[in-house]
Scaffold this motif. Sequence first.
Motif, short mmCIF file in Angstrom:
data_model
loop_
_atom_site.label_atom_id
_atom_site.label_comp_id
_atom_site.label_asym_id
_atom_site.label_seq_id
_atom_site.Cartn_x
_atom_site.Cartn_y
_atom_site.Cartn_z
N MET A 135 9.94 -1.18 1.97
CA MET A 135 8.71 -0.39 1.81
C MET A 135 8.57 0.61 2.95
O MET A 135 8.20 1.78 2.74
CB MET A 135 7.50 -1.32 1.75
N ILE A 175 8.43 4.69 2.37
CA ILE A 175 7.31 5.51 2.86
C ILE A 175 7.81 6.57 3.83
O ILE A 175 7.41 7.74 3.76
CB ILE A 175 6.24 4.63 3.51
N ALA A 201 4.66 4.78 8.48
CA ALA A 201 5.16 3.78 7.54
C ALA A 201 4.96 2.37 8.08
O ALA A 201 4.58 1.45 7.33
CB ALA A 201 6.65 4.03 7.26
N VAL A 210 2.61 -0.34 6.04
CA VAL A 210 3.16 -1.60 5.52
C VAL A 210 2.52 -2.79 6.21
O VAL A 210 2.38 -3.86 5.60
CB VAL A 210 4.70 -1.61 5.66
N ASP A 234 -0.13 -3.78 4.03
CA ASP A 234 0.31 -4.54 2.85
C ASP A 234 0.65 -5.98 3.20
O ASP A 234 0.26 -6.90 2.48
CB ASP A 234 1.53 -3.86 2.22
N ILE A 241 0.75 0.90 0.89
CA ILE A 241 1.59 1.81 0.10
C ILE A 241 0.82 2.38 -1.09
O ILE A 241 1.17 3.45 -1.60
CB ILE A 241 2.87 1.09 -0.35
N LEU A 301 -0.04 6.00 -0.58
CA LEU A 301 1.00 7.00 -0.36
C LEU A 301 0.90 8.21 -1.29
O LEU A 301 0.98 9.35 -0.82
CB LEU A 301 2.38 6.35 -0.45
N LEU A 356 4.68 5.13 -7.90
CA LEU A 356 5.61 5.35 -6.79
C LEU A 356 6.95 5.89 -7.30
O LEU A 356 7.58 6.72 -6.63
CB LEU A 356 5.82 4.05 -6.02
#
Length: 362
Positions: free
Chosen positions: A20, A24, A42, A46, A49, A58, A61, A347
Amino acid sequence: MPAPLPADAEPSRSHSAASMRAFIARALTAVGLCEPDAENVAELMVEADVTGADAHGIFRLPQYVSRIKAGGINVQPDIQVTRTAAATALVDGDNGMGHLVMRRAAHTAIELARESGIGWVGTRFSNHAGPAAIYASMPVEHGMIGVYSAVASANHMAIWGGTDLLLGTNPLAIGVPGGPSGPIILDMATTVVSYGTIKKHALLGKPLPEGWMVSRTTGEPITDPAQSSEGILLPIGGYKGSGLALMLSFLAGTLNGASIGKDVVDFNADNRTVTNTGQCILAIDISRFIPLETFENEVSRHVADLKSGDTLPGFGTIRLPGEQRAERRSKRQAEGVTIPTALLTKLDLLADELGISSLGAI
């Protein structure tokens, strides 16, 4: 406190935190961020998350990329830190990614606290920076207490009894070291839920529970997330929650020359206008008051007392602020993060748009 995805959301397969972060960073580099900045953003996204703040990781994003492509975020900011006194500083984010601005602000607050025992740092010309707990946790890692707040990136609440959307979900996070029992991290919106949680329900087609939003015209509950634009998010604790949101606006916004009230730009509806988002962070060096070990031992002792008490009917266990966050982090770091199919589709479309490898291919 940021809410996790509904348990019955249709899942895709799990994705590792590393994959992830890589995805990103690729996306943000593709729209103009330098590699170190993209990697720092990033990492913080994350972290949201893996700690369970699914509406702030994410998931955001595609929105960030849209704002960047529309010119609403500066991908090469000249972030300036002005020390205004021994224990205070102001960070001008130059309209950069909020994660970068707040990372700098938190590190500055920690430095000030090392020198003076306390550090208060405000930001202006920042942007949405993800969940509050991330930044309140940073001083904790240095044996300090962390306190963070922000002016939300859109107004979805009215002052108690009003209908004009002049207040945000303005979060408050407080973190304290806990020694063997682990840190205690409170992260809460001043509304019953964050607007990101409303957006998650809309993406997944999930109804809203009564008590989250009411109609601006009738005052009746709104349970269809598609009608959220017609509603008002309800504050925690009635007038107390709306009053707290107002005062946090002054601390995180007005004090720093950032936007509050009618000046707030709704970044959900406007991708181009500079938001001038404001945040504030406080770091307190515990050792200036009491030995850190003594403090942590006392926190652990009181945590044991709190958790060992009897529970009311319907409560299986007593949980303290941040406890589930730590459990989720451990589990998701080991097993990966399950991303709903609806989000994974978005995504994948973003990857095609940017000409980068999809998340599943990394």
